[in-house]
Design an enzyme around this catalytic site. Structure first.
Site, PDB file in Angstrom:
ATOM      1  N   ILE A 109       0.846  -1.186   0.000  1.00 45.89           N
ATOM      2  CA  ILE A 109       0.000   0.000   0.000  1.00 45.89           C
ATOM      3  C   ILE A 109       0.881   1.235   0.000  1.00 45.89           C
ATOM      4  O   ILE A 109       1.711   1.403   0.898  1.00 45.89           O
ATOM      5  CB  ILE A 109      -0.927   0.009   1.231  1.00 45.89           C
ATOM      6  N   SER A 110       0.736   2.084  -1.011  1.00 48.41           N
ATOM      7  CA  SER A 110       1.475   3.338  -1.110  1.00 48.41           C
ATOM      8  C   SER A 110       2.979   3.062  -1.060  1.00 48.41           C
ATOM      9  O   SER A 110       3.501   2.348  -1.901  1.00 48.41           O
ATOM     10  CB  SER A 110       1.016   4.290  -0.005  1.00 48.41           C
ATOM     11  N   TRP A 111       3.706   3.627  -0.082  1.00 42.03           N
ATOM     12  CA  TRP A 111       5.140   3.367   0.068  1.00 42.03           C
ATOM     13  C   TRP A 111       5.406   1.866   0.128  1.00 42.03           C
ATOM     14  O   TRP A 111       6.387   1.376  -0.440  1.00 42.03           O
ATOM     15  CB  TRP A 111       5.631   4.057   1.331  1.00 42.03           C
ATOM     16  N   THR A 135      -0.018   2.950  -5.474  1.00 39.01           N
ATOM     17  CA  THR A 135       1.437   3.001  -5.459  1.00 39.01           C
ATOM     18  C   THR A 135       1.993   3.270  -6.852  1.00 39.01           C
ATOM     19  O   THR A 135       1.235   3.472  -7.813  1.00 39.01           O
ATOM     20  CB  THR A 135       2.007   1.703  -4.862  1.00 39.01           C
TER      21      THR A 135
END
Length: 274
Positions: A109-111, A135
């Site tokens: 998730i994301s980073w 992401t």
């Protein structure tokens, strides 16, 4: 909805003790397509402690979910030196070894999406499927809105709940319905650890290895994501051979703000036979 209580363990990898959570699936071991339920290893977003994943575990009942706090985040010890994505992928492998788990589906998730991409490439036999949420491919990403990015890199959002609530919609692109619950679960990372997370991806990109990923991959983006615009998801899906792209109504936290649309797609993807 009542949170499922995870099993918490502190597992040492290298010189760091990682706080690790396992949400055991209610139907663990039952048939899944042509195989068993494979645990889902989740790499969380920058500065995000694993308690923020409790709503995801509530929605994905029936599947074991494993997550760990990054160094210096939540209950994990700090790293004395900066680290790179390949190092965190190795820590993830060591944690799975300690838990006696050979194969997982990996979600980032994301980073954490960068870390999940690195893990899937670095340990292809350990990752069966890959889910990439909100992401990008690293430094070659199309940036989001300047105002959102500025607030995202500011650790004050984890330290000052009033700052988070005041800027929630501008930061994430999601509405305020989940703001109070999300904010109440936050544990502030140390400043050094937050900086180490920011610098972990400096100069990193997955572009050279994306065409070589073997895992079936689900790429998901929010249509109002002001941090990682959906064009980044489309870029990932174009480069990963066996991938599919889903754009969900919502912002950067669409998994939480719009679970009715997002979670069934994740579940259906994970339950497909390989």
């Amino acid at each position: 909805m009542t949170d499922i209580v995870p099993e918490i363990r502190h597992i040492k990898s290298g010189r760091i003790r990682f706080k690790t959570a396992t949400w055991h699936g209610a139907n663990e071991g039952e048939g899944q397509g042509q195989g068993e339920h494979v645990p889902l290893l989740v790499f969380n977003g920058i500065g995000a402690n694993l308690e923020l994943l409790a709503p995801l575990a509530d929605h994905l009942t029936g599947r074991t979910i494993i997550a760990f706090d990054a160094p210096g985040v939540g209950g994990s010890e700090e790293s004395s030196l900066p680290y790179r994505p390949w190092m965190l992928a190795r820590h993830a492998r060591n944690i799975l070894d300690e838990l006696d788990i050979e194969t997982v589906d990996a979600m980032g998730i994301s980073w954490g999406g960068a870390m999940a991409q690195q893990f899937a490439f670095q340990y292809p036999k350990r990752a069966r499927r890959l889910v990439l949420v909100a992401t990008s491919a690293g430094v070659l990403m199309v940036p989001g809105r300047l105002g959102s990015i500025a607030k995202m890199v500011n650790p004050r959002r984890y330290v000052d709940p009033s700052f988070m609530l005041k800027n929630f919609t501008k930061l994430y692109g999601d509405d305020m319905r989940i703001a109070d619950d999300h904010t109440s679960r936050l544990t502030a990372p140390t400043l050094r650890s937050y900086l180490y997370q920011l610098t972990a991806g400096a100069g990193w990109t997955s572009v050279p290895f994306l065409p070589f990923l073997k895992q079936p991959t689900l790429v998901m983006s929010g249509d109002r994501d002001s941090i990682v615009p959906a064009v980044n998801g489309r870029f990932l899906a174009r480069l990963i051979p066996n991938s599919q792209m889903e754009v969900i109504e919502g912002g950067h936290l669409f998994l939480l703000s719009n679970p009715e649309a997002a979670i069934p797609k994740v579940r259906d993807f994970l339950e497909q036979a390989v």
